[in-house]
Design an enzyme around this catalytic site. Structure first.
Site, PDB file in Angstrom:
ATOM      1  N   TYR A  20       1.054  -1.253  -0.095  1.00 45.43           N
ATOM      2  CA  TYR A  20      -0.112  -0.089   0.196  1.00 45.43           C
ATOM      3  C   TYR A  20       1.081   1.308   0.250  1.00 45.43           C
ATOM      4  O   TYR A  20       1.559   1.668   0.837  1.00 45.43           O
ATOM      5  CB  TYR A  20      -0.818   0.078   1.416  1.00 45.43           C
ATOM      6  CG  TYR A  20      -2.066  -0.792   1.050  1.00 45.43           C
ATOM      7  CD1 TYR A  20      -2.475  -1.800  -0.070  1.00 45.43           C
ATOM      8  CD2 TYR A  20      -2.910  -1.023   2.316  1.00 45.43           C
ATOM      9  CE1 TYR A  20      -3.382  -2.290   0.096  1.00 45.43           C
ATOM     10  CE2 TYR A  20      -4.031  -1.962   2.175  1.00 45.43           C
ATOM     11  CZ  TYR A  20      -4.248  -2.534   1.252  1.00 45.43           C
ATOM     12  OH  TYR A  20      -5.327  -3.433   1.328  1.00 45.43           O
ATOM     13  N   SER A  57     -13.294  -2.952   0.949  1.00 46.15           N
ATOM     14  CA  SER A  57     -14.149  -2.215   0.002  1.00 46.15           C
ATOM     15  C   SER A  57     -15.820  -2.272   0.331  1.00 46.15           C
ATOM     16  O   SER A  57     -16.623  -2.510  -0.743  1.00 46.15           O
ATOM     17  CB  SER A  57     -14.112  -2.111  -1.610  1.00 46.15           C
ATOM     18  OG  SER A  57     -12.905  -1.949  -1.778  1.00 46.15           O
ATOM     19  N   PRO A  58     -16.103  -2.386   1.548  1.00 48.21           N
ATOM     20  CA  PRO A  58     -17.661  -2.408   2.064  1.00 48.21           C
ATOM     21  C   PRO A  58     -18.435  -1.349   1.559  1.00 48.21           C
ATOM     22  O   PRO A  58     -19.860  -1.414   1.493  1.00 48.21           O
ATOM     23  CB  PRO A  58     -17.700  -2.791   3.396  1.00 48.21           C
ATOM     24  CG  PRO A  58     -16.419  -2.017   3.942  1.00 48.21           C
ATOM     25  CD  PRO A  58     -15.387  -1.991   2.687  1.00 48.21           C
ATOM     26  N   LEU A 117     -21.327   3.926  -2.074  1.00 54.79           N
ATOM     27  CA  LEU A 117     -22.569   3.603  -1.593  1.00 54.79           C
ATOM     28  C   LEU A 117     -22.673   4.574  -0.308  1.00 54.79           C
ATOM     29  O   LEU A 117     -23.754   4.596   0.358  1.00 54.79           O
ATOM     30  CB  LEU A 117     -22.575   2.047  -1.080  1.00 54.79           C
ATOM     31  CG  LEU A 117     -22.439   1.083  -1.992  1.00 54.79           C
ATOM     32  CD1 LEU A 117     -22.380  -0.408  -1.407  1.00 54.79           C
ATOM     33  CD2 LEU A 117     -23.764   1.014  -2.805  1.00 54.79           C
TER      34      LEU A 117
END
Length: 393
Positions: free
Chosen positions: A124, A281-282, A288
């Site tokens: 990352y 990535s919920p 969302l």
């Protein structure tokens, strides 16, 4: 270093932020009393309400798990990332995303949760996300305090430029480098970020051997994986069992824009093997949250598959309807849905407001009727992003 007398007390969750603006009044969730810690094994049962004190036991037995993690964690993907999240100091589009905003996110996480699950990876932002963890922990805690408050999950990446002849030493070296960057005494869950290239290079057994050796050093508490299909997971389950290595989790992309792991029974299959599901990535990379629309799409490279707003908007509309009735933001409702599916969501947060907002997902639970309405609207993957389908044997 911080002394134990200065550790932040456990608190009820603060008032929701205006990071994700809603056209209605928002209400704060309650996390439950400090002495009412709940503990479940592998997943949150259908009749349980997640709180800031709810713990999911991994490994071992229900009565004696090897590791306890909170029912929701936080992802460090955004920390230093330019392409998707727009890290400001490196010239990204989000000039408010920087070291200071990450520190404010840490402050909120530690105020709200008795234990904080932070998920990162060695690649990352070329290790910068792990350095952010180390910097913020060094300001606050001694080594003993870090081990008590932080559940660190990070990943080894089997990149194509790591020649098979470098194994298993490269896995051990990567693990030690992650410890150095994060300034943690141990890694709670050391994860394999992906499988072999085309299933051949390096062999899955080679990768498993490297991970097992990391566990055998005593610097790693448990082993996890990411983005593996069921046949790979079953293979590793048997392999690690023979090596007496605790294999406790698998990460998948799970949200109302990627419902495959739940709809296919994949989560339940893993659970039967004693493997918990962690959901990255919920929030569908922010799509969302209610912040965006077809006319106002998110910036950055957030379109890894072709899901049109014609499919996204009805989901956001339903999240908004449920959120308005409960005085929660759409993103908070989306996170609660993931927990209802038996997974541990790890939303990426850029700042303290977002961390505080995400934490509103605990302290309550969707009704079965609300959950069913969202289930009906959820999108199955159009393109998995891999050459092989993840969820098939």
């Amino acid at each position: 270093m911080a002394d134990s007398s200065r550790l932040p007390p456990q608190q009820t969750i603060a008032t929701a932020s205006d990071t994700y603006a809603a056209g209605y009044t928002l209400a704060a969730s309650t996390s439950g009393k400090d002495d009412q810690t709940q503990h479940f094994h592998l997943y949150l049962p259908a009749d349980a309400t997640p709180t800031a004190n709810t713990m999911i036991g991994l490994g071992g037995t229900p009565d004696a798990p090897m590791l306890k993690v909170p029912v929701m964690g936080f992802g460090a993907w955004a920390w230093g990332d330019v392409n998707i999240y727009g890290w400001g100091p490196a010239g990204g589009y989000d000039k408010k995303l920087d070291d200071h905003s990450v520190t404010s996110a840490f402050d909120e996480m530690l105020k709200i949760f008795s234990k904080v699950l932070i998920d990162s990876a060695e690649y990352y932002s070329e290790g910068y996300a792990e350095k952010c963890i180390g910097f913020n922990l060094d300001k606050r805690f001694t080594d003993a305090e870090r081990a008590h408050r932080i559940v660190l999950a990070t990943k080894f990446s089997p990149t194509i430029w790591r020649h098979p002849f470098l194994y298993p030493d490269c896995v051990l070296k990567s693990m030690m480098a992650s410890l150095e960057r994060t300034l943690m005494p141990t890694i709670s869950i050391y994860q394999l970020e992906a499988g072999s290239h085309f299933g051949l290079w390096p062999r899955l057994a080679t990768l498993a051997d490297g991970l097992a050796r990391c566990y055998e050093t005593g610097k790693v508490k448990t082993i996890g994986t990411c983005n593996l299909n069921l046949s790979q997971i079953r293979y590793l389950h048997d392999y690690f069992k023979k090596r007496n290595v605790p294999y406790v989790s698998n990460q998948v992309e799970l949200s109302l824009l990627r419902t495959d792991p739940w709809k296919s029974g994949f989560i339940e299959e893993c659970r039967q093997l004693g493997i918990a599901t962690i959901a990255y990535s919920p929030l569908g990379l922010g799509r969302l949250t209610g912040k965006y629309s077809a006319e106002n799409p998110p910036k950055g490279n957030r379109y890894r598959e072709d899901i049109s707003w014609l499919k996204i908007q009805p989901i956001v509309n339903e999240l908004t309807r449920i959120g308005e009735a409960r005085q929660k933001t759409p993103g908070v409702v989306a996170l609660n849905w993931v927990m209802c599916k038996g997974a541990i969501p790890i939303p990426s947060v850029k700042n303290g407001e977002q961390a505080r907002d995400c934490a509103q997902a605990v302290g309550w639970r969707l009704t079965l009727e609300e959950e069913a309405r969202l289930d009906k609207l959820g999108v199955a993957s159009i393109w998995s992003g891999y050459f092989l389908k993840r969820w098939q044997n």
